[in-house]
Design a protein around this motif. Structure first.
Motif, mmCIF file in Angstrom:
data_model
loop_
_atom_site.group_PDB
_atom_site.id
_atom_site.type_symbol
_atom_site.label_atom_id
_atom_site.label_comp_id
_atom_site.label_asym_id
_atom_site.label_seq_id
_atom_site.Cartn_x
_atom_site.Cartn_y
_atom_site.Cartn_z
ATOM 1 N N THR A 185 8.314 3.755 34.101
ATOM 2 C CA THR A 185 7.570 2.511 33.910
ATOM 3 C C THR A 185 7.911 1.871 32.575
ATOM 4 N N MET A 186 8.066 0.551 32.594
ATOM 5 C CA MET A 186 8.137 -0.212 31.353
ATOM 6 C C MET A 186 6.714 -0.592 30.981
ATOM 7 N N ILE A 187 6.250 -0.082 29.864
ATOM 8 C CA ILE A 187 4.878 -0.329 29.420
ATOM 9 C C ILE A 187 4.915 -1.385 28.317
ATOM 10 N N VAL A 188 4.199 -2.462 28.540
ATOM 11 C CA VAL A 188 4.122 -3.550 27.575
ATOM 12 C C VAL A 188 2.686 -3.624 27.061
ATOM 13 N N ALA A 189 2.499 -3.537 25.763
ATOM 14 C CA ALA A 189 1.157 -3.631 25.180
ATOM 15 C C ALA A 189 1.134 -4.797 24.207
ATOM 16 N N TYR A 190 0.103 -5.607 24.320
ATOM 17 C CA TYR A 190 0.028 -6.771 23.427
ATOM 18 C C TYR A 190 -1.429 -7.110 23.106
ATOM 19 N N GLY A 191 -1.635 -7.712 21.933
ATOM 20 C CA GLY A 191 -2.947 -8.236 21.574
ATOM 21 C C GLY A 191 -3.050 -9.670 22.041
ATOM 22 N N ASP A 192 -4.154 -10.018 22.676
ATOM 23 C CA ASP A 192 -4.223 -11.349 23.290
ATOM 24 C C ASP A 192 -4.548 -12.453 22.294
ATOM 25 N N HIS A 193 -5.393 -12.173 21.311
ATOM 26 C CA HIS A 193 -5.745 -13.194 20.319
ATOM 27 C C HIS A 193 -6.427 -12.523 19.134
ATOM 28 N N TYR A 194 -6.772 -13.330 18.140
ATOM 29 C CA TYR A 194 -7.414 -12.768 16.952
ATOM 30 C C TYR A 194 -8.739 -12.119 17.314
ATOM 31 N N GLY A 195 -9.121 -11.136 16.516
ATOM 32 C CA GLY A 195 -10.432 -10.529 16.682
ATOM 33 C C GLY A 195 -11.392 -11.080 15.648
ATOM 34 N N ILE A 196 -10.860 -11.335 14.461
ATOM 35 C CA ILE A 196 -11.669 -11.872 13.366
ATOM 36 C C ILE A 196 -11.187 -13.296 13.087
ATOM 37 N N SER A 197 -12.050 -14.256 13.288
ATOM 38 C CA SER A 197 -11.639 -15.649 13.121
ATOM 39 C C SER A 197 -11.482 -15.995 11.640
ATOM 40 N N ASN A 198 -10.816 -17.106 11.380
ATOM 41 C CA ASN A 198 -10.569 -17.534 10.008
ATOM 42 C C ASN A 198 -11.828 -17.985 9.279
ATOM 43 N N ASN A 199 -12.957 -18.021 9.977
ATOM 44 C CA ASN A 199 -14.225 -18.395 9.340
ATOM 45 C C ASN A 199 -14.765 -17.282 8.442
ATOM 46 N N HIS A 200 -14.168 -16.089 8.560
ATOM 47 C CA HIS A 200 -14.654 -14.933 7.775
ATOM 48 C C HIS A 200 -13.705 -14.650 6.599
ATOM 49 N N LYS A 201 -13.457 -15.641 5.798
ATOM 50 C CA LYS A 201 -12.441 -15.538 4.744
ATOM 51 C C LYS A 201 -12.733 -14.430 3.735
ATOM 52 N N LYS A 202 -13.973 -14.330 3.298
ATOM 53 C CA LYS A 202 -14.308 -13.303 2.298
ATOM 54 C C LYS A 202 -14.073 -11.897 2.846
ATOM 55 N N ALA A 203 -14.487 -11.690 4.084
ATOM 56 C CA ALA A 203 -14.315 -10.372 4.703
ATOM 57 C C ALA A 203 -12.836 -10.078 4.939
ATOM 58 N N ILE A 204 -12.093 -11.088 5.368
ATOM 59 C CA ILE A 204 -10.654 -10.904 5.605
ATOM 60 C C ILE A 204 -9.959 -10.521 4.316
ATOM 61 N N ALA A 205 -10.320 -11.191 3.227
ATOM 62 C CA ALA A 205 -9.720 -10.881 1.919
ATOM 63 C C ALA A 205 -9.980 -9.420 1.552
ATOM 64 N N GLN A 206 -11.179 -8.930 1.794
ATOM 65 C CA GLN A 206 -11.497 -7.530 1.494
ATOM 66 C C GLN A 206 -10.687 -6.575 2.367
ATOM 67 N N LEU A 207 -10.554 -6.902 3.641
ATOM 68 C CA LEU A 207 -9.791 -6.048 4.551
ATOM 69 C C LEU A 207 -8.329 -5.969 4.131
ATOM 70 N N LEU A 208 -7.812 -7.085 3.628
ATOM 71 C CA LEU A 208 -6.401 -7.135 3.243
ATOM 72 C C LEU A 208 -6.168 -6.735 1.787
ATOM 73 N N GLY A 209 -7.239 -6.424 1.079
ATOM 74 C CA GLY A 209 -7.104 -6.022 -0.316
ATOM 75 C C GLY A 209 -6.734 -7.159 -1.229
ATOM 76 N N LYS A 210 -7.200 -8.369 -0.918
ATOM 77 C CA LYS A 210 -6.907 -9.550 -1.733
ATOM 78 C C LYS A 210 -8.191 -10.106 -2.336
ATOM 79 N N LYS A 211 -8.037 -10.855 -3.435
ATOM 80 C CA LYS A 211 -9.210 -11.485 -4.050
ATOM 81 C C LYS A 211 -9.674 -12.665 -3.195
ATOM 82 N N LYS A 212 -8.714 -13.394 -2.669
ATOM 83 C CA LYS A 212 -9.017 -14.502 -1.755
ATOM 84 C C LYS A 212 -7.808 -14.729 -0.862
ATOM 85 N N VAL A 213 -7.995 -15.444 0.209
ATOM 86 C CA VAL A 213 -6.900 -15.699 1.151
ATOM 87 C C VAL A 213 -6.582 -17.191 1.209
ATOM 88 N N THR A 214 -5.300 -17.480 1.345
ATOM 89 C CA THR A 214 -4.843 -18.863 1.456
ATOM 90 C C THR A 214 -4.683 -19.229 2.928
#
Length: 686
Positions: free
Chosen positions: A473-502
């Motif tokens: 079998t050829m197994i294809v795995a993919y993510g369909d879309h974002y899980g965390i929207s861009n409205n969560h900038k502060k949280a995203i910055a923390q997850l990515l280890g950044k002070k803020k995100v551009t």
């Protein structure tokens, strides 16, 4: 007591009194139908109130038309309106029982599908209690015929009729406002017909679906065969050639598409407190026989999962607003991957642990040529088996083996998981790791559901290995879309280890995994830029299917000629050189260079933007104009939707019959089920 009864009788002998009685009886039987004949998924106090209220606005509006007249006409018009509303309600009771969906105007219009779908089986699906919706009409006729209720001949007062009309309009907008507050973008995204009925009523749904059908008809009427020829000419100009090393490598292999719900690329090898969040997917990603892309982006719009599926199966973009599957999936002509593979001897199936009507899958999949749609009613369910958008992944995947093992080989199977879905809530007994500590309630639960999905994925892969399917079998795995929207900038910055995100950081945060695995496949991490629109042409080339005259807006990711401009649904884009977000331009280091570009560089960015705009416009034109009805490649047979039925009983018969002519995993195992080979630690099953 007699005085009160006399007052009631006197009131009923007025036009307004009879109107009130007809309205009340219609409301009563509608509520009875909601609760006994439909499964609307009402799960909150607000939704219960809206379901109680929503029959009123349209019923008041329609029945109120009669109040503009006088004498017997008032009563005739009310009764006719009541009969029409009731007949619509009755028809939906039957249709819903058969298809777990509501009868839209596009269904009625398209190829006589109502008669095709219901005509042959109506005697089997009808129940005596269904006729109760007509009882009030009979009672009203008798009350009028025996003059228990007398006709009011007094002159009609138009201001009262106008007041009733205004009341209906006001009630509707109050209903709509409350519905939008509880479920934003209800009408623009059109998740599921159940949602429309639950929030706004079965009568409103009739008008809404009629409007949608009218709009589609106008656009289709203005389209012509010359439109698709112009688009095809442009597509051919930019079509990428094949990669000789990979072309046909998966020919004749089974194909499993594993849909990783809301799964983002940053989760690959991501750790919290030193612990991997997705160890099983990480292992799959790093396998020497897996081609893994680390610059692969989701390109969805409001349609989210449905947009991802549309791109995956058709290489057409979703719409700028709403869902193409919901709006056009029933009526449009497609040349989708399931149909293409079906015509090459594959059996095709989609597995999903939610209701079949969500995103209009039950109709769209027929247009795409899926032979089987294994949805929620195929599975054993209990209260603790579900979580938000369907059956929990571990339980869903284990039960899916019952049908997967029966699919004649080679097969094309899409497995859609749901547990890692917003708002990322998981019962305590399934929580295996702690939440993150960003302080954002929505974001912090994301790693827990992602970890659960990864465990389910690991169990599924282990099953494939035990049964031997993994090796063929050829197994294809993919993510369909974002899980965390861009409205969560502060949280995203923390997850990515950044002070803020551009804006650039947020664009890169839209990456999702895309992995292709097969024994003997030369794997490794591929840095090519691409997106979901490129999946179909990539898979077709791996399967050795000629792809020189299709209408597709993506290109083979494995081709050296692949265009690495990744177009987002809103018209922004990214590439190995420049990323444009709104009016801002970034280089590939993430530096803002909008005001630093040379004239030559500005022209380069402008050409990219023109190309992106042109591609999106052409894709929209194909969808809204249903242009593929004008284009028929000699190698492709038009899909006949009437040949498909997703009823459980029909699927069982078809699968049983298929075992006689083609080899499935079950027949290879001499009829002994492989379900016991599937091991899961799902606490609900212990």
């Amino acid at each position: 007591m007699r005085s009160a009864l006399r007052k009631i009788q006197n009131f009923l002998n007025t036009r307004l009194g009879f109107f009130s009685l007809v309205l009340f009886l219609f409301w009563l039987k509608t509520i009875w139908t909601y609760n006994t004949k439909f499964t609307l998924g009402i799960n909150s106090g607000v939704q219960e109130i809206l379901a109680l209220v929503n029959p009123f606005p349209t019923a008041i509006l329609l029945l109120g038309i009669a109040l503009y007249f006088r004498g017997k006409k008032v009563y005739w018009i009310m009764m006719i309106v009541d009969v029409i509303q009731t007949t619509w309600l009755f028809a939906n009771i039957l249709y819903y029982r058969e298809f777990s969906d509501f009868m839209s105007m596009s269904i009625i219009k398209s190829s006589g599908s109502v008669s095709n779908n219901l005509g042959s089986s109506i005697a089997q699906i009808i129940e005596p209690s269904d006729f109760l919706v007509f009882v009030d009409i009979i009672v009203l006729i008798l009350l009028l015929a025996f003059k228990v209720i007398k006709v009011d001949y007094t002159p009609a007062k138009r201001f009262k009729a106008l007041g009733i009309t205004i009341l209906a309009v006001v009630l509707f907008f109050l209903n709509l406002g409350a519905a939008e507050k509880d479920r934003s973008q209800l009408l623009t995204r059109t998740f599921d017909n159940n949602y429309i009925v639950k929030y706004l009523g079965v009568n409103f749904f009739a008008g809404y679906s009629g409007y949608q059908t009218y709009q589609q008809g106008v656009k289709k009427a203005n389209a012509s065969a010359s439109d698709i020829q112009k688009i095809l000419k442009k597509i051919n100009k930019n079509r990428a050639g094949v990669n000789a090393e990979y072309y046909g490598k998966a020919a004749g292999k089974n194909v499993i598409i594993f849909h990783l719900e809301s799964f983002q690329q940053f989760l690959i090898n991501y750790k919290v407190d030193g612990k991997e969040i997705t160890p099983n997917i990480n292992k799959f990603y790093a396998d020497s026989n897996t081609i893994a892309y680390d610059n692969f982006f989701n390109q969805v719009g409001q349609g989210k999962t449905s947009d991802a599926e549309t791109m995956l199966e058709t290489s057409l973009f979703g719409l700028p607003s709403g869902s193409a599957m919901s709006t056009y999936g029933t009526t449009n002509t497609y040349q989708a991957l399931p149909a293409i593979l079906d015509q090459r001897g594959y059996s095709t199936a989609s597995f999903h642990g939610d209701v079949g009507s969500f995103w209009n899958r039950d109709n769209t999949y027929k247009s795409w040529g899926y032979q089987y749609f294994i949805s929620k009613n195929y599975y054993q369910t209990k209260e603790n088996y579900e979580n938000g958008y369907g059956i929990k992944d571990k339980i869903f995947l284990k039960q899916s083996t019952k049908y997967l093992e029966q699919l004649p080989q080679p097969f094309y199977a899409k497995i859609i998981t749901v547990t890692n879905h917003y708002p990322y809530q998981l019962d305590k007994e399934n929580q295996s790791i702690p939440k993150t500590k960003t302080g954002d309630v929505t974001v912090d639960g994301y790693v827990q559901t992602a970890y659960y999905l990864d465990q389910a994925f690991g169990e599924f892969i282990a099953y494939l290995k035990k049964t031997g399917l993994y090796d063929k079998t050829m197994i294809v795995a993919y993510g369909d879309h974002y899980g965390i929207s861009n409205n969560h900038k502060k949280a995203i910055a923390q997850l990515l280890g950044k002070k803020k995100v551009t804006s650039y950081d947020l664009a890169m945060f839209q990456k999702v995994p895309f992995m292709i695995h097969m024994p003997g496949l030369k794997g490794g991490v591929n840095h090519t830029y691409g997106g979901e629109i490129d999946v179909m042409p990539t898979l077709m080339d791996l399967l050795g299917i000629k792809n020189t005259d299709t209408v597709q807006f993506g290109n083979d990711l494995l081709s050296s000629q692949h265009n690495q401009l990744v177009i987002f649904r809103n018209g922004d884009f990214t590439s190995p050189t420049y990323t444009k977000i709104g009016s801002k331009v970034y280089n590939n280091k993430g530096e803002l260079v909008t005001d630093k570009l040379t004239t030559k560089e500005k022209n380069q960015v402008a050409k990219m933007q023109d190309y992106a705009t042109d591609i999106l416009a052409m894709s929209d034109q194909v969808t809204t104009g249903d242009l593929l009805r004008f284009y028929k490649p000699s190698w492709f047979k038009l899909v006949d939707k009437s040949q498909y039925s997703y009823k459980l009983s029909d699927a069982k018969k078809a699968l049983k019959q298929a075992q006689k002519t083609k080899k499935s995993l079950l027949s290879e195992n001499k009829g002994v089920s492989t379900e016991k080979l599937y091991k899961t630690d799902a606490p609900e099953l212990k």
